[in-house]
Design a protein around this motif. Structure first.
Motif, short mmCIF file in Angstrom:
data_model
loop_
_atom_site.label_atom_id
_atom_site.label_comp_id
_atom_site.label_asym_id
_atom_site.label_seq_id
_atom_site.Cartn_x
_atom_site.Cartn_y
_atom_site.Cartn_z
N PRO A 1 121.82 45.01 -13.44
CA PRO A 1 121.49 45.07 -12.02
C PRO A 1 120.00 45.39 -11.88
O PRO A 1 119.42 46.08 -12.73
CB PRO A 1 122.34 46.23 -11.50
CG PRO A 1 123.39 46.46 -12.53
CD PRO A 1 122.81 46.01 -13.83
N LEU A 2 119.38 44.92 -10.82
CA LEU A 2 117.93 45.09 -10.67
C LEU A 2 117.50 46.55 -10.70
O LEU A 2 116.44 46.88 -11.24
CB LEU A 2 117.45 44.41 -9.39
CG LEU A 2 117.52 42.89 -9.39
CD1 LEU A 2 116.98 42.34 -8.08
CD2 LEU A 2 116.79 42.30 -10.57
N HIS A 3 118.31 47.45 -10.11
CA HIS A 3 117.89 48.85 -10.12
C HIS A 3 117.83 49.41 -11.55
O HIS A 3 117.01 50.25 -11.84
CB HIS A 3 118.80 49.72 -9.23
CG HIS A 3 120.16 49.94 -9.78
ND1 HIS A 3 121.20 49.05 -9.55
CD2 HIS A 3 120.66 50.93 -10.56
CE1 HIS A 3 122.28 49.50 -10.17
NE2 HIS A 3 121.98 50.63 -10.78
N ARG A 4 118.66 48.90 -12.45
CA ARG A 4 118.60 49.36 -13.85
C ARG A 4 117.34 48.86 -14.54
O ARG A 4 116.77 49.55 -15.37
CB ARG A 4 119.82 48.90 -14.64
CG ARG A 4 121.05 49.70 -14.33
CD ARG A 4 122.18 49.38 -15.28
NE ARG A 4 123.43 49.89 -14.71
CZ ARG A 4 124.63 49.44 -15.05
NH1 ARG A 4 124.76 48.49 -15.96
NH2 ARG A 4 125.70 49.95 -14.50
N VAL A 5 116.90 47.67 -14.18
CA VAL A 5 115.64 47.16 -14.72
C VAL A 5 114.50 48.08 -14.29
O VAL A 5 113.64 48.45 -15.09
CB VAL A 5 115.38 45.70 -14.26
CG1 VAL A 5 114.01 45.22 -14.71
CG2 VAL A 5 116.48 44.77 -14.78
N LEU A 6 114.51 48.47 -13.01
CA LEU A 6 113.48 49.39 -12.52
C LEU A 6 113.61 50.76 -13.18
O LEU A 6 112.59 51.39 -13.53
CB LEU A 6 113.57 49.51 -11.00
CG LEU A 6 113.23 48.23 -10.24
CD1 LEU A 6 113.51 48.39 -8.76
CD2 LEU A 6 111.79 47.81 -10.49
N ASP A 7 114.84 51.24 -13.39
CA ASP A 7 115.03 52.52 -14.05
C ASP A 7 114.53 52.48 -15.49
O ASP A 7 113.92 53.44 -15.98
CB ASP A 7 116.50 52.95 -14.00
CG ASP A 7 116.96 53.28 -12.59
OD1 ASP A 7 116.10 53.48 -11.70
OD2 ASP A 7 118.19 53.34 -12.38
N LEU A 8 114.75 51.36 -16.17
CA LEU A 8 114.18 51.20 -17.51
C LEU A 8 112.66 51.20 -17.45
O LEU A 8 111.99 51.77 -18.32
CB LEU A 8 114.70 49.92 -18.16
CG LEU A 8 116.10 49.99 -18.73
CD1 LEU A 8 116.62 48.59 -19.05
CD2 LEU A 8 116.16 50.87 -19.97
N SER A 9 112.10 50.59 -16.41
CA SER A 9 110.64 50.59 -16.24
C SER A 9 110.12 52.01 -16.04
O SER A 9 109.07 52.38 -16.59
CB SER A 9 110.24 49.72 -15.05
OG SER A 9 110.65 48.39 -15.27
N ILE A 10 110.84 52.81 -15.27
CA ILE A 10 110.46 54.21 -15.07
C ILE A 10 110.51 54.95 -16.41
O ILE A 10 109.58 55.69 -16.76
CB ILE A 10 111.39 54.88 -14.04
CG1 ILE A 10 111.14 54.30 -12.65
CG2 ILE A 10 111.22 56.41 -14.04
CD1 ILE A 10 112.21 54.66 -11.62
N LEU A 11 111.55 54.72 -17.19
CA LEU A 11 111.68 55.35 -18.50
C LEU A 11 110.54 54.93 -19.43
O LEU A 11 109.95 55.76 -20.12
CB LEU A 11 113.04 55.00 -19.11
CG LEU A 11 113.41 55.68 -20.42
CD1 LEU A 11 113.55 57.18 -20.23
CD2 LEU A 11 114.70 55.09 -20.98
N ILE A 12 110.19 53.66 -19.40
CA ILE A 12 109.09 53.16 -20.23
C ILE A 12 107.78 53.83 -19.81
O ILE A 12 107.03 54.33 -20.66
CB ILE A 12 108.98 51.63 -20.13
CG1 ILE A 12 110.17 50.97 -20.82
CG2 ILE A 12 107.66 51.13 -20.72
CD1 ILE A 12 110.33 49.49 -20.49
N CYS A 13 107.49 53.84 -18.51
CA CYS A 13 106.22 54.41 -18.04
C CYS A 13 106.12 55.90 -18.36
O CYS A 13 105.07 56.38 -18.78
CB CYS A 13 106.05 54.16 -16.54
SG CYS A 13 105.73 52.42 -16.17
#
Length: 160
Positions: free
Chosen positions: A70-82
């Motif tokens: 889901p798109l929100h998980r992609v964003l959450d992974l982006s937050i984790l990466i950053c």
């Protein structure tokens, strides 16, 4: 529960309480944890590919989830990466690239709770893996930085 190492993934940075902030699915989700780590097939040779993984349960065991996100998980992974990239900018200050007494790097507020970002101390070879992870981040810095600059510009243009 100890974060498992899979044949294809050795976790280094984890959010083990992800089920509490998983968008509309929070507290009722199959996605239990997020992790950033190494492709095990290369880690033993001193070169590493960096991977992100979503973990869920199969019965009582943590396992890999589907590739579809889901798109929100992609964003959450982006937050984790950053957040992970921010940690590794100053990680040289620590003997093991993190403080073993304080493995939690951050708690990021999402939807009335917080996503925990931590070093995966359940990984039996974390001291070696975190060094490989840090080196891989350094090796990929130009490629990652280019994408982060593009993402930053797009977010600014959108008013974020």
């Amino acid at each position: 529960m100890k974060m498992p190492t899979a044949p294809s993934h050795k976790p280094v940075i984890v959010s083990e309480n992800y089920e509490r902030v998983d968008g509309r699915l929070a507290r009722n989700t199959d996605a239990k944890s997020l992790s950033l780590g190494l492709a095990e097939r290369n880690a033993d040779r001193g070169a590493a590919d960096l991977l992100a993984k979503v973990w869920g349960y199969e019965g009582d065991t943590l396992s890999e989830q589907s590739v579809e996100l889901p798109l929100h998980r992609v964003l959450d992974l982006s937050i984790l990466i950053c957040r992970s990239l921010a940690h590794f900018r100053d990680a040289y200050r620590y003997e093991h690239l993190y403080d073993p007494q304080k493995p939690i790097l951050d708690r990021i507020g999402l939807q009335g709770d917080a996503m925990t970002v931590a070093v995966c101390t359940g990984n039996d070879s974390i001291h070696d893996d975190i060094k490989l992870f840090s080196q891989a981040l350094s090796d990929d810095d130009e490629m990652l930085s280019e994408r982060l600059r593009v993402l930053s510009k797009i977010l600014k243009d959108m008013g974020y």
